[in-house]
Design a protein around this motif. Sequence first.
Motif, short mmCIF file in Angstrom:
data_model
loop_
_atom_site.label_atom_id
_atom_site.label_comp_id
_atom_site.label_asym_id
_atom_site.label_seq_id
_atom_site.Cartn_x
_atom_site.Cartn_y
_atom_site.Cartn_z
N UNK A 126 -17.12 -27.58 36.55
CA UNK A 126 -15.80 -26.94 36.54
C UNK A 126 -14.68 -27.97 36.44
N UNK A 127 -14.81 -29.05 37.18
CA UNK A 127 -13.72 -30.03 37.21
C UNK A 127 -13.64 -30.79 35.89
N UNK A 128 -14.78 -31.12 35.29
CA UNK A 128 -14.73 -31.74 33.97
C UNK A 128 -14.08 -30.79 32.95
N UNK A 183 -12.92 -42.28 38.76
CA UNK A 183 -12.66 -42.46 40.19
C UNK A 183 -11.92 -41.27 40.78
N UNK A 184 -10.87 -40.84 40.13
CA UNK A 184 -10.08 -39.74 40.68
C UNK A 184 -10.90 -38.45 40.74
N UNK A 185 -11.65 -38.16 39.68
CA UNK A 185 -12.48 -36.95 39.68
C UNK A 185 -13.53 -37.02 40.78
N UNK A 186 -14.23 -38.14 40.87
CA UNK A 186 -15.30 -38.28 41.87
C UNK A 186 -14.74 -38.22 43.28
N UNK A 187 -13.62 -38.86 43.48
CA UNK A 187 -12.98 -38.87 44.80
C UNK A 187 -12.69 -37.46 45.28
N UNK A 191 -23.96 -40.59 45.74
CA UNK A 191 -22.81 -40.55 44.83
C UNK A 191 -23.20 -40.81 43.38
N UNK A 192 -24.48 -40.83 43.06
CA UNK A 192 -24.90 -41.11 41.69
C UNK A 192 -24.34 -40.10 40.69
N UNK A 193 -24.17 -38.86 41.11
CA UNK A 193 -23.62 -37.83 40.23
C UNK A 193 -22.24 -38.20 39.71
N UNK A 194 -21.52 -39.08 40.44
CA UNK A 194 -20.16 -39.46 40.07
C UNK A 194 -20.06 -40.72 39.25
N UNK A 195 -21.17 -41.21 38.71
CA UNK A 195 -21.16 -42.45 37.94
C UNK A 195 -20.69 -42.28 36.50
N UNK A 196 -20.69 -41.09 35.99
CA UNK A 196 -20.43 -40.88 34.56
C UNK A 196 -19.04 -41.37 34.15
N UNK A 197 -19.02 -42.23 33.13
CA UNK A 197 -17.77 -42.75 32.57
C UNK A 197 -17.40 -41.93 31.34
N UNK A 235 -2.55 -32.73 39.92
CA UNK A 235 -3.46 -31.64 39.60
C UNK A 235 -4.64 -31.61 40.58
N UNK A 236 -5.24 -32.77 40.82
CA UNK A 236 -6.44 -32.80 41.65
C UNK A 236 -6.15 -32.43 43.11
#
Length: 314
Positions: free
Chosen positions: A253-255, A186-190, A166-172, A236-237
């Motif tokens: 894409x999601x960002x 959190x919502x994007x990574x989830x 899950x390291x790819x989802x750490x970006x704040x 949206x998500x």
Amino acid sequence: GRKNVGFLYAIAHGAKVIYDTDDDNRLKEHRIPIVGYDMDSKHRLPQGPFNVSRPVDEPGRGPVFNPYPSFGPSCGHIWPRGFPLDHVVGKGAENWTLTGAQVERPPAIQQFLADEDPDVDAIFRLTRPLPCTFSGLPGHLPEVMVTPPNVFLPYNAQATVHLQEAFWGLLLPVTVHGRVSDIWRAYLTERLLWDIGETISFAPAHVVHDRVAHDYLKDFQSEGDLYLKGGAMVNFLKEWRSDAPTLVERLEQLWAALYSRGFVEFGDLRLAQAWIRDLLALGYVFPDLALGKILWADAMPPGLQRHSGHSPEL
């Protein structure tokens, strides 16, 4: 943005687990009980299954779940920071039936609760008394709760373990206030974790939050996006889809989608693109897509021990 630099530094130096926290969180004991690791939290166990609790997502329920009431709060009705306000009361978002289950892989992101001053929003702090402590899940169930796919709940940057997958989802994100940044993350990574067959867990309070003095009205102003856009973010998500064949493409894409809908500014899209390039340059291997492959069994074996995130034989 300093945490983002720290995350990259840790990944570049071979980290297998990253614990995201703040300096006003005090560990109750000098170890972090990570599901999927040995009792010293140093070595990853070779295989599952791992005993967990799971909320039962019944037909007709909304897209969000409030985990706090399931953990026996001493302060009555409570919700986590970032929880959509229109689901705080009367939408069936809490006290779901819990059942014992087993997962084949440890949760990729493991959120610990905090005692005394838990992570709640300014509305809670302005209207309800603290301190608040959590007694844990019902005694007949494993103490760690894993949430099902297609159900959103906010986790934070207060006391959260991220496994390597899950390291790819750490970006704040940095173009929103810090009181919003970790919740948007959190919502994007989830949403993307479900595409790779991974899960998120909530665990009993392992820290005491000795929160430094805050002006709650200023916090209220800082959290404006959470109150006004949190529900829109979730809506949206839950409808977002992608036919991109890799997680890397879906992440970008999601960002881009969050930017185009006004949840973040253009600087965060550029930051996310740089983040992806940096991860690839460091040799980080993004997980493969694994749609619909969250592997768990709904029944626990007889005689299951409550305080165990590991298989009974371990």
